[in-house]
Design an enzyme around this catalytic site. Structure first.
Site, PDB file in Angstrom:
ATOM      1  N   HIS A 208      76.959  78.889  60.980  1.00  0.00           N
ATOM      2  CA  HIS A 208      78.007  80.024  60.649  1.00  0.00           C
ATOM      3  C   HIS A 208      77.121  81.579  60.094  1.00  0.00           C
ATOM      4  CE1 HIS A 208      74.583  78.682  57.350  1.00  0.00           C
ATOM      5  NE2 HIS A 208      75.271  80.074  56.688  1.00  0.00           N
TER       6      HIS A 208
HETATM    7  C1  UD1 Z   1      77.237  82.224  52.110  1.00  0.00           C
HETATM    8  C2  UD1 Z   1      75.864  83.048  52.426  1.00  0.00           C
HETATM    9  C3  UD1 Z   1      74.821  82.566  53.339  1.00  0.00           C
HETATM   10  C4  UD1 Z   1      74.753  81.204  53.559  1.00  0.00           C
HETATM   11  C5  UD1 Z   1      76.017  80.678  52.691  1.00  0.00           C
HETATM   12  C6  UD1 Z   1      76.107  79.260  53.325  1.00  0.00           C
HETATM   13  C7  UD1 Z   1      76.071  85.127  51.216  1.00  0.00           C
HETATM   14  C8  UD1 Z   1      75.434  86.413  51.993  1.00  0.00           C
HETATM   15  N1  UD1 Z   1      75.873  84.330  52.578  1.00  0.00           N
HETATM   16  O1  UD1 Z   1      77.964  83.234  53.133  1.00  0.00           O
HETATM   17  O2  UD1 Z   1      73.565  83.223  52.329  1.00  0.00           O
HETATM   18  O3  UD1 Z   1      74.164  80.526  54.536  1.00  0.00           O
HETATM   19  O4  UD1 Z   1      77.157  81.355  52.450  1.00  0.00           O
HETATM   20  O5  UD1 Z   1      77.507  78.494  53.224  1.00  0.00           O
HETATM   21  O6  UD1 Z   1      76.157  85.353  50.156  1.00  0.00           O
HETATM   22  N2  UD1 Z   1      85.428  80.905  53.287  1.00  0.00           N
HETATM   23  C9  UD1 Z   1      86.419  79.851  53.227  1.00  0.00           C
HETATM   24  N3  UD1 Z   1      86.278  79.606  51.804  1.00  0.00           N
HETATM   25  C10 UD1 Z   1      84.431  79.110  50.866  1.00  0.00           C
HETATM   26  C11 UD1 Z   1      84.144  79.987  50.969  1.00  0.00           C
HETATM   27  C12 UD1 Z   1      84.541  80.816  52.531  1.00  0.00           C
HETATM   28  O7  UD1 Z   1      87.429  80.173  53.901  1.00  0.00           O
HETATM   29  O8  UD1 Z   1      85.134  78.126  50.358  1.00  0.00           O
HETATM   30  C13 UD1 Z   1      85.869  81.479  54.534  1.00  0.00           C
HETATM   31  C14 UD1 Z   1      86.784  82.854  54.174  1.00  0.00           C
HETATM   32  O9  UD1 Z   1      86.843  83.778  54.394  1.00  0.00           O
HETATM   33  C15 UD1 Z   1      84.727  83.913  53.652  1.00  0.00           C
HETATM   34  C16 UD1 Z   1      84.405  83.720  55.309  1.00  0.00           C
HETATM   35  O10 UD1 Z   1      84.169  82.655  54.303  1.00  0.00           O
HETATM   36  O11 UD1 Z   1      85.490  85.610  53.723  1.00  0.00           O
HETATM   37  C17 UD1 Z   1      82.274  83.251  54.454  1.00  0.00           C
HETATM   38  O12 UD1 Z   1      82.352  83.006  53.075  1.00  0.00           O
HETATM   39  P1  UD1 Z   1      80.779  84.222  52.072  1.00  0.00           P
HETATM   40  O13 UD1 Z   1      80.927  83.601  50.942  1.00  0.00           O
HETATM   41  O14 UD1 Z   1      80.761  85.519  52.388  1.00  0.00           O
HETATM   42  O15 UD1 Z   1      79.769  84.326  53.094  1.00  0.00           O
HETATM   43  P2  UD1 Z   1      79.539  82.295  53.950  1.00  0.00           P
HETATM   44  O16 UD1 Z   1      78.802  82.919  55.273  1.00  0.00           O
HETATM   45  O17 UD1 Z   1      79.857  81.456  53.108  1.00  0.00           O
END
Ligand code: UD1
Length: 361
Positions: A208
């Protein structure tokens, strides 16, 4: 009653917050308050973990969700500031290195509240990782720095942090892991059956990191590498929403002997990790959990903020070009017995609670 406000928001925060919340609930003179920023919001990324970890519904859910780094950080700051205004906490506790962590740290310190950072001192020395910026800044402004291992203390001292602030308490994720393993023992047969897996006959993948999945060329290379690896052993890949979105956007299809699943619940994931022949990941926490479980881990990154997992012997860095060779090495290697890392013993939450009780009550 002294108010200790715990801030969680992303999947790996929940495993770190749960044991501390439970311990603080039992501590005289302390009232824990749980705030979920809602950075992760899908059932499988959030609510299912509250259930598995026996965490009550949060006192506040800020529902901040996704966005660019600045948007997400700013949204969390604006929303959590209101909670701080209302609750006036005696201590704000931050976990790990997500945007949730930094946003809450900034908002709390600007309002002159004391903050404690759990999992302080980890450094990858890679400024391209958003987490590295989050960690460094959170450590820089926090009042209490709870480190999981000696390298954390060394990094902080090198940065000139006053040693009075640094307390090595161990790895709180292992508290949850040890608790979770009790349930795993009861359910693992069924869970493995459900996925048609047998012990030590498959590899478990997670993917991820933006550095691996945001660039089309890099993601394609990794997928190609995984397809080759799947000729050796069947692979299971619980797909993170970020990776799913990018695979769809770039129209990359995963072929080979790879079972793709939705994000797994905590107990299911720990079961699959414990029984895997190896784990191939770019996660931070999984490097530590495999170390505790003594499962070989290959980390698909150029660096790690958890070097203790490498010196311990369970973890190795890899890249798309070396993946197959590294897997072959793991498959040839005999399992060795290893001692546990000091203070990765399930008692970290107790140690932190004691510090709060002494300081606040
Ligand atoms: C975040 C953390 C990372 C951690 C990871 C664990 C930051 C900068 N990064 O990254 O350190 O290792 O979480 O998972 O805080 N999304 C969904 N549903 C959700 C959550 C996210 O669809 O419940 C999708 C969205 O499209 C979003 C993307 O995933 O834009 C990324 O989510 P985000 O919280 O921005 O960062 P992670 O890659 O999950």
């Amino acid at each position: 009653m002294k108010k200790v406000l715990l801030v969680v928001g992303i999947r790996p925060n929940f495993m770190k917050g749960a044991p501390l919340f439970r311990e603080l609930k039992k501590t005289r003179g302390i009232k824990p308050i749980l705030v979920h920023t809602g950075q992760h919001y899908d059932y499988k990324m959030s609510k299912s973990f509250f259930k598995a970890l026996d965490l009550p519904d949060p006192d506040y859910n800020l529902d901040a969700r996704s966005g660019t780094h600045s948007e997400q950080t700013a949204k969390i700051m604006l929303k959590i500031e209101k909670v701080f205004q209302k609750e006036r906490p005696d201590m704000v506790v931050l976990f790990g290195d997500g945007n949730t962590t930094l946003a809450a740290a900034l908002a709390a310190k600007k309002m002159h509240f004391l903050t404690a950072h759990v999992e302080a001192g980890l450094r990858s020395f890679d400024e391209e990782m958003p987490e590295e910026i989050n960690r460094r800044l959170t450590d820089n402004i926090s009042d209490l720095l709870f480190t999981p291992s000696v390298d954390g203390n060394k990094n902080l001292k090198k940065e000139g942090v006053n040693s009075n602030k640094i307390l090595m308490v161990g790895n709180i994720m292992i508290d949850s892991l040890m608790e979770g393993l009790k349930t795993v023992t009861k359910k693992e047969k069924k869970i493995l059956n459900d996925y048609k897996l047998t012990k030590k006959s498959y590899g478990l993948l997670t993917l991820h990191r933006p550095s691996n999945v945001d660039d089309k060329g890099k993601l394609k290379k990794i997928v190609n590498g995984l397809e080759l690896v799947s000729k050796r052993l069947p692979l299971v890949l619980p797909l993170h929403p970020r990776t799913k979105k990018n695979l769809e956007m770039y129209r990359i299809k995963i072929k080979g002997n790879i079972t793709i699943t939705k994000p797994l619940g905590y107990i299911e994931f720990v079961t699959l990790m414990k029984n895997a022949r190896f784990v191939l990941t770019d996660s931070g926490g999984i490097q530590e959990e495999t170390t505790y479980l003594n499962v070989p881990c290959l980390t698909l990154r150029d660096n790690t903020e958890r070097p203790v997992t490498i010196t311990h012997g369970t973890n190795k860095l890899t890249n798309p070009g070396n993946m197959l060779k590294d897997v072959d090495r793991v498959l040839k290697r005999k399992q060795t017995v290893r001692k546990n890392i000091p203070l990765w013993d399930g008692k970290t939450a107790k140690r932190i609670s004691k510090v709060f009780a002494n300081k606040l009550v």
